[in-house]
Design a protein around this motif. Structure first.
Motif, PDB file in Angstrom:
ATOM      1  N   ASP A 255     100.858 -78.724  64.688  1.00 43.35           N
ATOM      2  CA  ASP A 255      99.895 -79.811  64.530  1.00 43.35           C
ATOM      3  C   ASP A 255      99.308 -79.714  63.126  1.00 43.35           C
ATOM      4  N   PRO A 256      99.567 -80.710  62.260  1.00 44.49           N
ATOM      5  CA  PRO A 256      99.077 -80.621  60.881  1.00 44.49           C
ATOM      6  C   PRO A 256      97.554 -80.606  60.776  1.00 44.49           C
ATOM      7  N   HIS A 257      96.868 -81.053  61.837  1.00 42.77           N
ATOM      8  CA  HIS A 257      95.404 -81.095  61.792  1.00 42.77           C
ATOM      9  C   HIS A 257      94.755 -79.923  62.517  1.00 42.77           C
TER      10      HIS A 257
ATOM     11  N   TRP B   2      94.099 -77.120  61.504  1.00 46.57           N
ATOM     12  CA  TRP B   2      93.227 -76.373  60.593  1.00 46.57           C
ATOM     13  C   TRP B   2      92.174 -77.264  59.948  1.00 46.57           C
ATOM     14  N   HIS B   3      91.988 -78.476  60.466  1.00 42.29           N
ATOM     15  CA  HIS B   3      91.027 -79.428  59.892  1.00 42.29           C
ATOM     16  C   HIS B   3      89.616 -78.828  59.839  1.00 42.29           C
ATOM     17  N   ASP B   4      89.023 -78.913  58.678  1.00 43.76           N
ATOM     18  CA  ASP B   4      87.676 -78.420  58.380  1.00 43.76           C
ATOM     19  C   ASP B   4      87.555 -76.901  58.360  1.00 43.76           C
TER      20      ASP B   4
ATOM     21  N   ASP C 185      91.870 -80.092  55.015  1.00 46.44           N
ATOM     22  CA  ASP C 185      92.001 -81.344  55.761  1.00 46.44           C
ATOM     23  C   ASP C 185      93.175 -81.257  56.729  1.00 46.44           C
ATOM     24  N   ARG C 186      94.338 -80.829  56.198  1.00 51.26           N
ATOM     25  CA  ARG C 186      95.549 -80.723  57.030  1.00 51.26           C
ATOM     26  C   ARG C 186      96.554 -79.833  56.315  1.00 51.26           C
TER      27      ARG C 186
ATOM     28  N   VAL D 284     100.637 -79.769  55.977  1.00 49.06           N
ATOM     29  CA  VAL D 284     101.854 -80.540  56.218  1.00 49.06           C
ATOM     30  C   VAL D 284     103.064 -79.627  56.069  1.00 49.06           C
TER      31      VAL D 284
ATOM     32  N   ASN E 136      90.042 -81.308  52.080  1.00 48.37           N
ATOM     33  CA  ASN E 136      89.115 -82.434  52.093  1.00 48.37           C
ATOM     34  C   ASN E 136      87.958 -82.159  51.133  1.00 48.37           C
TER      35      ASN E 136
END
Length: 134
Positions: free
Chosen positions: A12-14, A16-18, A95-96, A98, A121
């Motif tokens: 899941d590319p997200h 690690w979001h934040d 943010d993501r 990839v 981000n």
């Protein structure tokens, strides 16, 4: 010619979001010590749970090391801007991440090899890119 798309699995590319990055480590190959592969490591606070309540959002976090093996072609762009000394630097925030598979001629096609992009981000526009096999 066809476009290469990210692998569809539990990745899941997200995921690690934040997450906040506190340190980077570069472990270069050292043939004299019989170490033939480089690794790139990020020391992060990984958000495992977002907790919402009437006072706002809180997070449950754990310290973690995000390690990539067989790293090559490392490129980084991180720019906090030019505030003429008024704004201090702070930790980057992811943010993501990839991951795109890359075929490697002459190597086992079943062996994973990817082009990775860690997109921040904060600071906006920041990015780390590289190839790695694990």
């Amino acid at each position: 010619m066809h476009a290469i798309r990210p692998v569809v699995d539990d990745y899941d590319p997200h995921a690690w979001h934040d997450d906040t990055v506190y340190a980077m480590r570069f472990r270069a190959a050292d043939p004299d010590s019989d170490i033939w592969s480089s690794s790139f490591e990020l020391d992060i606070d990984h958000i495992v749970d977002w907790l919402g309540d009437r006072d706002g959002t809180r997070f449950r976090i754990v310290p973690a090391d995000l390690v990539f093996h067989g790293v090559s072609d490392l490129a980084m762009f991180v720019d906090w801007g030019n505030s003429r000394g008024r704004i201090a630097m702070n930790e980057p925030s992811i943010d993501r991440i990839v991951r795109v598979p890359v075929p490697m001629p002459g190597l086992d096609p079943a062996a994973p090899f990817y082009r990775w992009r860690i997109v921040f981000n904060w600071p906006q526009g920041g990015e780390i890119g590289f190839h790695a096999n694990g």
